[in-house]
Enzyme design. Structure first.
Site, short mmCIF file in Angstrom:
data_model
loop_
_atom_site.label_atom_id
_atom_site.label_comp_id
_atom_site.label_asym_id
_atom_site.label_seq_id
_atom_site.Cartn_x
_atom_site.Cartn_y
_atom_site.Cartn_z
CB ALA A 91 -0.91 -0.01 1.22
CG ASN A 92 -0.06 4.67 -1.85
OD1 ASN A 92 -0.81 5.52 -1.38
ND2 ASN A 92 -0.37 3.99 -2.96
NE ARG A 93 4.72 6.79 4.77
CZ ARG A 93 4.77 5.97 5.82
NH1 ARG A 93 3.72 5.85 6.61
NH2 ARG A 93 5.86 5.30 6.09
#
Ligand code: C5P
Length: 224
Positions: A29-31
Site C-alpha cells: 500500500a502507500n500513504r
C-alpha cells in the site's frame, strides 16, 4: 438564479491508495489518505455535477450526494473507471500502486526456517490515466492527473502530461517534510500545455474548489 457551473456534467474521480494483495492477509500500500480526491468529489457536486468517485481503501467517509464505488486493487480501480465512462471530466487523484505481486498466493506465506526471506515477484499495474487518455471514443473532454514526486517535480509532471495524454497535471512535492501526504494542506503546481502555474499553500478543500472552478471555466470555453 444562474445555473450551477457544472450542471449536466458527469465528473469521474479516483481517490485514495490501492492495496495490492501479497497473500490472503498481507498487501502492498502507500500513504495516500484520499483527502484531496474526496474533496474534489465534494467540490464537483457543489458545482452541480453528477459525480462518480472510485475510491481505494481509505478511513474517511464517503462524500454525500456522490456515487462512491469502493475498490481495493489497481485492477479493480481500472475496471470501475471503465464501467463508469463516459465522463465530461475525469480527475485521477488516486495514488495507484505501480506494481502488484505476480501471483497472489491463496495461503499465508510462512517462514520456511532457512532465515531466507521469500522473493516477491512484481509486475506493473495498468495505468488508468494513460489508458483513458488514449481512449479513441471515450476520452473525457478534460482529463486531469496528479503527479506526486519527491524529486524533479516539474520535469516528471511534464513527461506525464505527454505520455498519459492528460490536459492538466496537478504536481505536488510529497517529500515527508512537506506533510502533504495524509495532511490537510497542499501546495500544488498546475502543469498544462500553457506552462506551469504555482499555487500558494492552501487547504485541500480550497485546492479542490479552485480546480473545479477552473475546470468548469475550461468546459464552457470549449463549447463557445
Ligand atoms: O506515473 P504516476 O503514478 O506518478 O502518475 C500519477 C498519475 O497517474 C495520477 O493521476 C494517478 O492517479 C495516475 N495513475 C493511474 N494508474 C496507474 C498509475 C498512475 O491512473 N497505474
Amino acid at each position: 438564479a444562474g445555473k450551477l457551473p457544472m450542471a449536466g456534467k458527469h465528473v469521474l474521480i479516483t481517490s485514495g491508495p490501492t492495496h495490492e494483495p501479497i497473500d490472503p492477509v498481507r498487501y502492498i500500500a502507500n500513504r495516500s489518505s484520499g483527502k484531496q480526491g474526496h474533496a474534489l468529489a465534494e467540490a464537483a457536486f457543489a458545482a452541480g455535477a453528477r459525480v462518480t468517485l472510485v475510491s481505494g481503501p481509505v478511513t474517511i467517509p464517503d462524500p454525500d450526494h456522490v456515487t462512491t464505488i469502493h475498490v481495493e486493487s489497481a485492477a479493480e480501480m481500472m475496471a470501475a473507471v471503465e464501467q463508469n465512462l463516459p465522463a465530461d471530466i475525469a480527475i485521477m487523484a488516486a495514488a495507484v500502486a505501480d506494481w502488484r505481486v505476480v501471483s497472489e498466493g491463496d495461503q499465508k506465506i510462512k517462514k520456511d526456517g532457512s532465515g531466507k526471506p521469500p522473493g516477491l515477484e512484481l509486475t506493473e499495474n495498468p495505468d488508468i490515466l494513460r489508458t483513458i487518455g488514449h481512449h479513441k471514443t471515450l476520452r473525457p473532454s478534460l482529463l486531469i492527473g496528479f503527479a506526486a514526486e519527491t524529486q524533479d517535480l516539474i520535469k516528471n509532471a511534464a513527461a506525464k502530461l505527454e505520455r498519459k495524454r492528460a490536459d492538466w497535471i496537478v504536481a505536488n512535492d510529497v517529500s515527508p517534510a512537506t506533510g502533504i501526504m495524509g495532511g490537510d494542506a497542499n501546495t500544488i503546481r498546475l502543469v498544462s500545455a500553457n506552462g506551469v502555474e504555482d499555487w500558494p499553500a492552501m487547504d485541500k478543500k480550497d485546492v479542490a474548489r479552485q480546480l473545479i472552478a477552473r475546470a468548469a471555466e475550461m468546459l464552457s470555453r470549449d463549447k463557445s
